[in-house]
Design an enzyme around this catalytic site. Sequence first.
Site, mmCIF file in Angstrom:
data_model
loop_
_atom_site.group_PDB
_atom_site.id
_atom_site.type_symbol
_atom_site.label_atom_id
_atom_site.label_comp_id
_atom_site.label_asym_id
_atom_site.label_seq_id
_atom_site.Cartn_x
_atom_site.Cartn_y
_atom_site.Cartn_z
ATOM 1 N N TYR A 156 60.752 -45.988 -8.518
ATOM 2 C CA TYR A 156 61.647 -45.074 -9.215
ATOM 3 C C TYR A 156 61.205 -44.998 -10.665
ATOM 4 C CZ TYR A 156 65.791 -43.417 -11.669
ATOM 5 O OH TYR A 156 66.648 -42.702 -12.466
ATOM 6 N N GLU B 241 63.588 -37.139 -13.449
ATOM 7 C CA GLU B 241 63.762 -38.293 -12.570
ATOM 8 C C GLU B 241 62.885 -38.125 -11.333
ATOM 9 O OE1 GLU B 241 67.319 -38.799 -9.991
ATOM 10 O OE2 GLU B 241 67.635 -40.654 -11.099
#
Length: 399
Positions: free
Chosen positions: A118, A206
């Site tokens: 991530y 993101e």
Amino acid sequence: MNIHEYQGKQILKSFGVNVQEGIVADTPEQAVEAAKQLKIDYNSDWVVIKAQIHAGGRGKGGGVKLAKNLEEVKQRATDIIGMQLVTPQTGPEGKLVSKILVAQDVYYPGASETKEFYISVLLDRAKGRNIIMYSTEGGMDIEEVAEHTPHLIFKEEIDPKVGLQGFQARKVAFNLGVSGAAHKEMVKFVTALYKAYEATDSSMFEINPVLKTSDDKVIAVDAKVNLDENALFRHPDYAAMRDVTEEDPMEVEASASNLNFVNLDGNVGCMVNGAGLAMATMDIIKLAGGEPANFLDVGGTANAQTVKAAFNIILKDPNVKAILINIFGGIVRCDRVAQGVIDAYKEIGNIPVPIICRLQGTNAEEAKKLIDESGLQVYSAIALKEAADLVTKVLAEQA
Ligand code: GDP
Ligand code: MN
């Protein structure tokens, strides 16, 4: 402003960030053509069909499906286009899928393991700095990682004077535990990602998951991008990426009329000038026993045109039982606003809910007189308490 995954990937690619290659399609036929066009230079002939909506969690909701031949591409595309996709982020009604991304399957077997990470870049408002937030636990909900294994989330603060430094990008790669060729790739990835974030005036980028492939490439499999609306005038090409079908139709209309509007689910519509007064008005509505149906700031000039646009938007909401207008005549004169309300009311015709109009400031008395003599279903008030009592009264009458 949010954009779709495929648009986010286009932006990333233009800044040299490696992405899972794909082609957008809005019919099953286009999807098949897209699958044929995709040059498969990876070790997999499969493609993945991904629903394009402004919400995450698509995988969980059935909006991300693999296809191993053209028949399956057509089948999956037929299933996904037109579906009402429900994910943990869409609410129970889901979102209509009208576009899909046909992308290369990047989870192919190879010499080493694939691994999901991530990585996001965002503005930390408390610190007043951009940060890179990253974790070894990619592919899943970052909120869940934050709750159960917060020690697996890292943050790297960027000093605005010097920007992202080489050692910081290397630290990210190190903390993510990648080595050799993948380490180099990761440093490149993070550096290019940060550049993309900064140059586009974004408030968030993101990437979840960032994938280390089995042949040690590092690529963005997903992209959630939030562009700063206040900077869109500098980026007409990104402004054109806006997809209004993904937004609340009432909010789209309001923004076209230059009104700051947020749709809420209460029963009292409000029309106010200034965000601070709008917040206070919402409190008053609650104290009066109602619930605000919206936040609406008409801005500095409350003339017949803006009032009419505001009325039209508020009246689209079937839950609205009353409208409270609360305007402070500082720059604008109250009698002007009152005339605006009367003109807008007459132009719209029959407004089915009572209106409470509280005008305070310059020429408040004249304004009250205008409203009282208008013969319309508009209650006037000067003091806030009066207005609140009127809200309570008209709601009680309808209960
Ligand atoms: P999200 O669910 O909306 O966040 O959509 P993502 O783009 O992150 O995709 C969801 C999941 O689908 C990923 O976490 C992957 O596990 C899976 N996925 C995405 N692309 C591929 C692919 O090319 N091959 C395979 N096998 N799985 C994929
Ligand atoms: Mn994702």
